[in-house]
Design a protein around this motif. Sequence first.
Motif, PDB file in Angstrom:
ATOM      1  N   ASP A  26       0.807  -1.198  -0.103  1.00 57.65           N
ATOM      2  CA  ASP A  26      -0.087   0.041   0.261  1.00 57.65           C
ATOM      3  C   ASP A  26       1.214   1.190  -0.380  1.00 57.65           C
ATOM      4  OD1 ASP A  26      -2.126  -1.237   0.240  1.00 57.65           O
ATOM      5  OD2 ASP A  26      -2.325  -0.969   1.593  1.00 57.65           O
ATOM      6  N   THR A  27       1.955   1.305   0.918  1.00 53.84           N
ATOM      7  CA  THR A  27       2.490   2.573   0.564  1.00 53.84           C
ATOM      8  C   THR A  27       3.580   2.274  -0.515  1.00 53.84           C
ATOM      9  OG1 THR A  27       3.518   1.958   3.183  1.00 53.84           O
ATOM     10  CG2 THR A  27       4.464   3.465   2.277  1.00 53.84           C
ATOM     11  N   ASP A  30       0.941   4.570  -3.251  1.00 52.79           N
ATOM     12  CA  ASP A  30       1.052   5.586  -2.688  1.00 52.79           C
ATOM     13  C   ASP A  30       2.414   6.649  -3.439  1.00 52.79           C
ATOM     14  OD1 ASP A  30      -1.709   4.408  -1.786  1.00 52.79           O
ATOM     15  OD2 ASP A  30      -1.129   5.006   0.678  1.00 52.79           O
TER      16      ASP A  30
END
Length: 151
Positions: A26-27, A30
């Motif tokens: 997810d990081t 993003d």
Amino acid sequence: MTTDSSPAPEGEGSLPDEVWDQFLRDTETDIRASAPREPSARARIVARRLREEEARLAEASRRRPGRGVRGPGPHAWRSGTTDAAEVRLRRRSRIRGAAAVVLVVLLLLIVLAPGRAWSFIRGDGWQQGGTPGPAPTSVSPQPGPGHTIRT
């Protein structure tokens, strides 16, 4: 002595590997989505050209305050098209148009009066049917030795 090297305090459990992997994915997603993108070389060239064009138009409007400044032509967004090239294209199209009109008129003359057109091409002038007519004379014909004139 224990060989556990985790910094977690003794009462709390560590994060499972699946949760940690999900956090990393997810990081990373993003970060990639929010990272600024560098424009391509072509985009940088076009942006520079537009800035130069705006500066040139601003300079021209300062030099001629009473006159309206024409903007770029309809094809100015294309790379390599300048005002001088547009003027040359317009001039060529006018010459081609005039040549087309002359050609159509000549073809019509040839179709409608081919004998006259052929005599004009040969250099006889515009004679009827392509044959020279009688020569104009201002002197009346004189009778021969055996002829008499009756009045």
